[in-house]
Design a protein around this motif. Sequence first.
Motif, mmCIF file in Angstrom:
data_model
loop_
_atom_site.group_PDB
_atom_site.id
_atom_site.type_symbol
_atom_site.label_atom_id
_atom_site.label_comp_id
_atom_site.label_asym_id
_atom_site.label_seq_id
_atom_site.Cartn_x
_atom_site.Cartn_y
_atom_site.Cartn_z
ATOM 1 N N LEU A 25 0.330 -1.431 -0.036
ATOM 2 C CA LEU A 25 -0.180 -0.059 -0.104
ATOM 3 C C LEU A 25 0.693 1.486 -0.581
ATOM 4 O O LEU A 25 1.832 1.300 0.714
ATOM 5 N N ILE A 26 0.993 2.269 -0.633
ATOM 6 C CA ILE A 26 1.092 3.766 -0.865
ATOM 7 C C ILE A 26 3.142 3.694 -0.882
ATOM 8 O O ILE A 26 3.188 4.457 -0.323
ATOM 9 N N LYS A 27 2.950 2.653 -1.799
ATOM 10 C CA LYS A 27 4.623 2.985 -1.937
ATOM 11 C C LYS A 27 5.405 3.298 -3.254
ATOM 12 O O LYS A 27 6.229 2.529 -3.606
ATOM 13 N N GLU A 28 4.577 4.101 -4.117
ATOM 14 C CA GLU A 28 4.710 3.996 -5.159
ATOM 15 C C GLU A 28 4.729 5.349 -5.437
ATOM 16 O O GLU A 28 5.103 6.132 -5.032
ATOM 17 N N ALA A 29 3.949 5.938 -6.367
ATOM 18 C CA ALA A 29 3.967 7.358 -6.421
ATOM 19 C C ALA A 29 3.983 8.480 -5.722
ATOM 20 O O ALA A 29 4.247 9.666 -5.072
#
Length: 373
Positions: free
Chosen positions: A36-40
């Motif tokens: 979760l929420i580990k890219e842009a």
Amino acid sequence: MNSDVIVIGGGLIGCGIAAELARRGLKVRLFERGQLIKEASWAAAGMLAPQSELKAITPLFLLCQKSLEIYQDFVNKLYDLTKIDPCYRSEGALQLAFDEPSAKALEKKLSWQLGAGLKIEKLSSNEAIKLAPGLSSDLTLAYYLPNEHQVDNRKLSHAIITLAEQSGVEFHLGAQVTEILCKRGKVIGVVANQERYYSPKVINAAGSWASLFNLPKPLLPEVSPVRGQMVTLKTLVGYLNHTLHCGHTYLVPRWDGTIVVGSTTEHVGYNKQVTVSGLQSIFSQAQRIVPKLAEATVVETWAGLRPATADLQPILGEHSLLPGLIFATGHYRNGILLAPITINLIADLVTTEQSQEILQPFSPDRFVLTAKA
């Protein structure tokens, strides 16, 4: 395995939409290919800067402004619900130039804002250096933009995940969606890790991976990754209080004395490697703006992939040719800024089945019209 809504993509916007829909009483499943929420969303700097990022009063600028207007309430509500502080800051930003050609380019870049009545103030060198004492003595031109704000995107992400968990979102992590299921011209679900999951609403919030599914291009507009390399430096607490912009470089101070510095713009596919040339560019520009940053400690380096569409505008709304398929992707450089308005508009669209007029310029249908032309 039925649900009211399936969300593809566990970034800030995907998790935020899932949390809001679950809070409205819907059964929501969210599929994320990794964590979760580990890219842009994780890789960003957290600037809330429509005046710095955009070049005219366009529908995108108006959408960004509207999102900025509700941001304080958005983070206040998050704090009330999760007790996690996203560290919203409203000191404003400085737009800077350090030679005559750059000064002329900056004046041209910002001239439209004066005519549009936006808040912007031209500063003398002395006035700018009072706001940011570490600025280079080569400073040639400075503007102060009081409505440019920032948030700690990683703390914001933590708060959104916590809210989604509290709200009962069912997470499927490490779950690669490979197929969007359709029947009789409507969406009916997805295939993830070779399992079928059914829902009449599928929200594509997959960021740079949003076009890697089984549908033809008119139904699945292309979203491409654009790499941005970043650095965090450690300085004294309070060394900088305002976000600084010079050309394509920005310095975003945090309350703990760290400064997030970026960024590059590279079309290298899904390659997230940090490179020597990228870091050299960032370091040299940072030192040009604030020379004493040469003495700062490097805390972290990383790269993220910004999701870019062909016209560099987000894709928001339901596809008219495939009811049930809803897009919330392609935010490129403004994903953190556009999170509150995107979450609200897409959640309203799902629960009321009515699209608001402000979404019309960002409809996925625009790519079908382009293809026909």
